[in-house]
Design a protein around this motif. Structure first.
Motif, PDB file in Angstrom:
ATOM      1  N   ASP A   1      -4.238  -1.303  -0.876  1.00 23.60           N
ATOM      2  CA  ASP A   1      -5.422  -0.752  -0.715  1.00 23.60           C
ATOM      3  C   ASP A   1      -5.331   0.706  -0.281  1.00 23.60           C
ATOM      4  N   SER A   2      -5.463   1.835  -1.389  1.00 26.80           N
ATOM      5  CA  SER A   2      -5.039   3.129  -1.070  1.00 26.80           C
ATOM      6  C   SER A   2      -6.068   3.913  -0.317  1.00 26.80           C
ATOM      7  N   HIS A   3      -7.312   3.526  -0.616  1.00 24.51           N
ATOM      8  CA  HIS A   3      -8.461   4.040   0.259  1.00 24.51           C
ATOM      9  C   HIS A   3      -9.764   3.186   0.514  1.00 24.51           C
TER      10      HIS A   3
ATOM     11  N   ILE B   1       3.325  -1.005  -6.570  1.00 27.79           N
ATOM     12  CA  ILE B   1       4.070  -0.028  -6.254  1.00 27.79           C
ATOM     13  C   ILE B   1       3.520   1.424  -6.014  1.00 27.79           C
ATOM     14  N   ASN B   2       2.562   1.875  -6.843  1.00 27.15           N
ATOM     15  CA  ASN B   2       1.975   3.246  -6.502  1.00 27.15           C
ATOM     16  C   ASN B   2       1.417   3.221  -5.361  1.00 27.15           C
ATOM     17  N   GLY B   3       0.781   2.205  -4.906  1.00 25.84           N
ATOM     18  CA  GLY B   3       0.226   2.213  -3.622  1.00 25.84           C
ATOM     19  C   GLY B   3       1.056   2.425  -2.552  1.00 25.84           C
ATOM     20  N   ALA B   4       2.141   1.740  -2.561  1.00 30.00           N
ATOM     21  CA  ALA B   4       3.239   1.665  -1.689  1.00 30.00           C
ATOM     22  C   ALA B   4       3.799   3.131  -1.567  1.00 30.00           C
ATOM     23  N   TYR B   5       4.035   3.715  -2.740  1.00 32.14           N
ATOM     24  CA  TYR B   5       4.517   5.124  -2.902  1.00 32.14           C
ATOM     25  C   TYR B   5       3.731   6.230  -2.139  1.00 32.14           C
TER      26      TYR B   5
ATOM     27  N   PHE C   1       4.532   6.054   1.434  1.00 33.57           N
ATOM     28  CA  PHE C   1       5.946   6.357   1.846  1.00 33.57           C
ATOM     29  C   PHE C   1       6.684   4.924   2.413  1.00 33.57           C
ATOM     30  N   GLU C   2       5.936   3.855   1.432  1.00 33.46           N
ATOM     31  CA  GLU C   2       6.571   2.530   1.632  1.00 33.46           C
ATOM     32  C   GLU C   2       7.286   1.722   0.671  1.00 33.46           C
ATOM     33  N   GLU C   3       7.415   2.708  -0.325  1.00 32.03           N
ATOM     34  CA  GLU C   3       8.059   1.761  -1.497  1.00 32.03           C
ATOM     35  C   GLU C   3       9.329   1.476  -1.479  1.00 32.03           C
ATOM     36  N   GLU C   4      10.102   1.458  -0.339  1.00 33.75           N
ATOM     37  CA  GLU C   4      11.377   0.950  -0.073  1.00 33.75           C
ATOM     38  C   GLU C   4      10.980  -0.597   0.841  1.00 33.75           C
TER      39      GLU C   4
END
Length: 529
Positions: A65-67, A489-493, A496-499
């Protein structure tokens, strides 16, 4: 050590389009290996491996969830639910039932001999409802105090619009809020008036509403149990990382309490209200940009305008004229140019990510003008409903991330046609153009505005169909895979959690969602089903 082997299904890693594996092996919540079942079944020789047969279902990385506003969702679950009300009469009926429930609960508390009752200081309970939408009501307008006075005149009543940007008080509520005919409209807000005079009619908009609503955090009962319900709603929609998108002191106190008591099971990224609560960052440095258990503070949140369906988003060109509004009405800003520049400067100096609510294209202009130069903080333009295509070039240059509320296409697309005209409505949430420019973007639902239904959002992004069946600009449609990227993956990016999250890859968190069908294979019309 917990060991799990997932197999016998379609496993979409989301590392690249078309990438699938037959099996995934997990140890202690981390992905240890991915690949063919023949290769990974060797892990079955190890002790206590749990075999999880997918039975042909499809597994993806969990949705991100990005927002949204998870604390606010918990709060509104306590209130009368008005999202299905189609006219004033139904609002009155629902709220009368809620009033009886609240007053009965209050009477029970009084019988239990609470201290404040003994001292003659019993709190007057507010009766609150959430989720009405004037665009869908038979009357075609907001209710007013005269409608809410039919529910009760002796107890305060507040109903909140589905957008969360406006609401209505009854006469008792107005009195307790201190709003009279002498009260002036605040900057960035509006107090509705009875026609032909200055008497308040109960309607409050933007900052006028927010001032009243900010005092309602503790209304309505045990917030902890309702937060658990809210958390489970996110889990039911396949979400394992959620946001609290405008955290104030009370909200952060609650999240920390839930976290410390191991009630918080979902990862929550909190964005602190930059205007009134920025002190919370320094006071909670152990949460700043890193998780402590399931909670971290990601940065700041800023509001620049309102909502297009409420005609309060700040546009560069006027809304379609409506009775009672000037022909050059474009909505309005919340802050001055200088104030916005100061907020942006503050976030930059503190090296904190800034999420900024901008629905109108003029509000987006105001943010882009304040940004001045590219940032490494992955600053986010929240909603970006009326983003113009010419603005995308500077968005890319500044390395900003648009987070689109693309479900607006379905829920309010017809309203946008009415308010904005077809040309502008056609281009709301221009995800297709954003993808073509290789700009990273995300999708969200702004819960509690709507439920955090990621599959419905993907359906909206690939079909762009309104409630009335109108197809908005099909050039802005996405492929299903690109829509899935926006919630994985974009939400993780963005965080700053894409790793750690966003794909099914060795070394990442074993956060998965399991679907009945492969969304890449079924008819795109069926995705939300």
């Amino acid at each position: 050590m917990k060991k799990q082997l997932f197999y016998n299904g379609t496993i979409l890693t989301m590392e690249e389009e078309g990438r699938q594996v037959e099996a995934v092996y997990v140890e202690d919540g981390k992905i240890k290996e991915v690949g063919s079942f023949d290769k990974l079944k060797e892990f079955e020789k190890e002790k206590d491996v749990q075999r999880i047969d997918l039975h042909g279902y499809t597994m993806l990385p969990a949705f991100i969830d990005s927002h949204s506003h998870i604390v606010e969702l918990a709060a509104i679950l306590r209130f009368g639910q008005l999202n299905m009300a189609m006219n004033f009469q139904e609002i009155v009926k629902i709220m009368k039932e809620k009033k009886e429930q609240v007053l009965l609960e209050q009477e029970q508390k009084n019988k239990e001999g609470r201290k404040e009752r003994e001292e003659g200081q019993a709190k007057v309970p507010w009766i609150i409802g959430f989720g009405y939408d004037h665009n869908l009501l038979k009357e075609g307008r907001h209710p007013d105090k005269f409608v809410l006075d039919e529910i009760a005149k002796d107890v305060p009543i507040l109903i909140i619009h589905a957008s969360g940007h406006m609401g209505v008080l009854n006469s008792k509520g107005l009195a307790l809020a201190g709003i009279t005919k002498e009260t002036k409209d605040p900057i960035g807000g509006k107090i509705g008036r009875v026609s032909g005079g200055s008497e308040p009619n109960g309607y409050l908009e933007e900052s006028a509403f927010m001032k009243v609503a900010s005092h309602m955090e503790e209304e309505g009962g045990d917030i902890v149990s309702f937060f658990q319900k809210a958390q489970n709603i996110y889990f039911q929609y396949g979400i394992t990382t959620a946001q609290d998108g405008l955290t104030k002191e009370g909200g952060l106190k609650l999240l920390k309490q839930l976290n410390e008591n191991d009630i918080l099971k979902i990862d929550v990224v909190s964005y602190i209200d930059i205007k009134d609560s920025s002190h919370l960052i320094k006071e909670n440095e152990e949460y700043e940009k890193r998780y402590k258990k399931h909670l971290k503070i990601g940065g700041y949140k800023l509001f620049l305008d309102g909502s297009p369906q409420g005609r309060t988003a700040w546009l560069s060109k006027p809304y379609v004229k409506q009775e009672g509004q000037d022909s050059d009405y474009c909505g309005y800003p919340i802050y001055t140019k200088e104030q916005v520049e100061e907020f942006v400067r503050k976030a930059k100096e503190e090296e904190l990510q800034l999420l900024t609510h901008c629905n109108g294209d003029r509000a987006i202009d105001q943010l882009l003008e304040a940004q001045k130069e590219p940032s490494t903080m992955r600053n986010v333009i929240i909603h970006a409903q009326t983003m113009r295509l010419d603005q995308l070039e500077k968005v890319k240059y500044d390395k900003m991330i648009p987070s689109y509320f693309v479900a607006h296409v379905y829920y309010w697309g017809d309203t946008h046609i009415k308010n904005l005209g077809m040309e502008r409505a056609n281009k709301i949430s221009p995800a297709g153009s954003t993808e073509k420019k290789d700009i990273i973007f995300t999708f969200h639902q702004d819960t509690p505005v709507i439920l955090p239904n990621m599959l419905e959002t993907i359906w909206c992004a690939v079909n762009r169909k309104t409630r009335d069946g109108v197809l908005l600009d099909q050039e802005e449609c996405l492929s299903v895979y690109d829509a899935l990227k926006a919630v994985t993956i974009n939400g993780a990016y963005q965080y700053f959690e894409e790793e750690e999250k966003g794909t099914i890859s060795i070394g990442k968190r074993a956060d998965f969602v399991i679907l009945s069908d492969n969304p890449l294979d079924i008819e795109k019309e069926s995705i939300k089903d």
